[in-house]
Design a protein around this motif. Sequence first.
Motif, PDB file in Angstrom:
ATOM      1  N   ASN A 107      89.181 -10.615 -10.646  1.00  9.67           N
ATOM      2  CA  ASN A 107      90.163  -9.545 -10.451  1.00  9.67           C
ATOM      3  C   ASN A 107      91.259  -9.621 -11.507  1.00  9.67           C
ATOM      4  O   ASN A 107      91.669  -8.597 -12.064  1.00  9.67           O
ATOM      5  CB  ASN A 107      90.761  -9.604  -9.049  1.00  9.67           C
ATOM      6  N   TRP A 110      89.938  -8.300 -14.730  1.00  6.37           N
ATOM      7  CA  TRP A 110      89.869  -6.842 -14.673  1.00  6.37           C
ATOM      8  C   TRP A 110      91.257  -6.240 -14.885  1.00  6.37           C
ATOM      9  O   TRP A 110      91.416  -5.285 -15.655  1.00  6.37           O
ATOM     10  CB  TRP A 110      89.294  -6.408 -13.317  1.00  6.37           C
ATOM     11  N   ILE A 111      92.278  -6.791 -14.229  1.00  6.54           N
ATOM     12  CA  ILE A 111      93.649  -6.309 -14.394  1.00  6.54           C
ATOM     13  C   ILE A 111      94.081  -6.438 -15.848  1.00  6.54           C
ATOM     14  O   ILE A 111      94.667  -5.509 -16.424  1.00  6.54           O
ATOM     15  CB  ILE A 111      94.627  -7.059 -13.460  1.00  6.54           C
ATOM     16  N   THR A 112      93.792  -7.578 -16.468  1.00 14.09           N
ATOM     17  CA  THR A 112      94.169  -7.798 -17.871  1.00 14.09           C
ATOM     18  C   THR A 112      93.620  -6.694 -18.754  1.00 14.09           C
ATOM     19  O   THR A 112      94.345  -6.124 -19.582  1.00 14.09           O
ATOM     20  CB  THR A 112      93.651  -9.169 -18.356  1.00 14.09           C
ATOM     21  N   GLU A 113      92.347  -6.393 -18.600  1.00 15.09           N
ATOM     22  CA  GLU A 113      91.720  -5.369 -19.442  1.00 15.09           C
ATOM     23  C   GLU A 113      92.252  -3.977 -19.139  1.00 15.09           C
ATOM     24  O   GLU A 113      92.408  -3.155 -20.055  1.00 15.09           O
ATOM     25  CB  GLU A 113      90.203  -5.419 -19.315  1.00 15.09           C
ATOM     26  N   GLN A 114      92.561  -3.689 -17.883  1.00 13.56           N
ATOM     27  CA  GLN A 114      93.129  -2.392 -17.535  1.00 13.56           C
ATOM     28  C   GLN A 114      94.509  -2.220 -18.164  1.00 13.56           C
ATOM     29  O   GLN A 114      94.829  -1.157 -18.701  1.00 13.56           O
ATOM     30  CB  GLN A 114      93.213  -2.225 -16.009  1.00 13.56           C
ATOM     31  N   VAL A 115      95.340  -3.260 -18.099  1.00 15.44           N
ATOM     32  CA  VAL A 115      96.664  -3.198 -18.718  1.00 15.44           C
ATOM     33  C   VAL A 115      96.513  -3.042 -20.226  1.00 15.44           C
ATOM     34  O   VAL A 115      97.168  -2.186 -20.843  1.00 15.44           O
ATOM     35  CB  VAL A 115      97.509  -4.444 -18.373  1.00 15.44           C
ATOM     36  N   ARG A 116      95.629  -3.829 -20.843  1.00 18.69           N
ATOM     37  CA  ARG A 116      95.420  -3.754 -22.296  1.00 18.69           C
ATOM     38  C   ARG A 116      95.008  -2.339 -22.703  1.00 18.69           C
ATOM     39  O   ARG A 116      95.527  -1.784 -23.666  1.00 18.69           O
ATOM     40  CB  ARG A 116      94.365  -4.774 -22.724  1.00 18.69           C
ATOM     41  N   MET A 117      94.065  -1.738 -21.976  1.00 19.65           N
ATOM     42  CA  MET A 117      93.597  -0.393 -22.305  1.00 19.65           C
ATOM     43  C   MET A 117      94.716   0.635 -22.146  1.00 19.65           C
ATOM     44  O   MET A 117      94.826   1.562 -22.962  1.00 19.65           O
ATOM     45  CB  MET A 117      92.403  -0.015 -21.428  1.00 19.65           C
ATOM     46  N   ARG A 118      95.561   0.468 -21.143  1.00 21.39           N
ATOM     47  CA  ARG A 118      96.678   1.403 -20.954  1.00 21.39           C
ATOM     48  C   ARG A 118      97.672   1.298 -22.105  1.00 21.39           C
ATOM     49  O   ARG A 118      98.185   2.310 -22.578  1.00 21.39           O
ATOM     50  CB  ARG A 118      97.367   1.160 -19.616  1.00 21.39           C
ATOM     51  N   HIS A 157     103.256   0.823 -17.383  1.00 25.54           N
ATOM     52  CA  HIS A 157     101.793   0.865 -17.440  1.00 25.54           C
ATOM     53  C   HIS A 157     101.196  -0.315 -16.681  1.00 25.54           C
ATOM     54  O   HIS A 157     100.253  -0.151 -15.906  1.00 25.54           O
ATOM     55  CB  HIS A 157     101.300   0.841 -18.892  1.00 25.54           C
ATOM     56  N   VAL A 161      98.651  -0.506 -12.565  1.00 27.40           N
ATOM     57  CA  VAL A 161      97.258  -0.942 -12.419  1.00 27.40           C
ATOM     58  C   VAL A 161      97.057  -1.498 -11.010  1.00 27.40           C
ATOM     59  O   VAL A 161      97.876  -2.276 -10.518  1.00 27.40           O
ATOM     60  CB  VAL A 161      96.909  -2.008 -13.489  1.00 27.40           C
TER      61      VAL A 161
END
Length: 171
Positions: A107, A110-118, A157, A161
């Motif tokens: 999890n 997943w959060i790390t990648e979501q923040v990075r993409m944002r 951002h 998430v």
Amino acid sequence: MIVRLLAACLVAAPLLGGCLSDRTFGESLDDASAATEVKTRLLGAGLNGRFMEVDVAVVDRFVLLSGRVATEEDRAAAERIAWEVGSVDEVANEIVIDYWNLGRDLNDAWITEQVRMRLIGDDEIKGTNYNIQVYNGMVYLLGVARSEDELRRAAEHASMVGGVQRVVSYV
């Protein structure tokens, strides 16, 4: 095609830090050297693997320790080791006392990648200026913001998430 290009950028960004961020190559190199020295000392002191889940990020001689260890003594030892590196001016110890949990760790990834993409997807934020670390839903931002507005946008951002408990900024 765009997905492959974005994936290539995500892989290359940490390697090209000085080329893609607002910081000079020399500054990025100094920070990378300090981070490597802290990590090497931690691994040398933790031959039994006690510091394997400790992450080290360095920006402008400021060290952020995050991750988890088994005991308060290990947490204190990690901070002491970071302070022993000559090129370090400040240490923030965000290491938690906890044990490995696959579901939680997935999890957090997943959060790390979501923040990075944002951050990368926002044209008003230079995402390569930010290091993102996540533990137990806590997002740690470290880096250099070009303005107060950019810092506010980056933190917003991150907070939007799913699964994020709190955002801590060392920007």
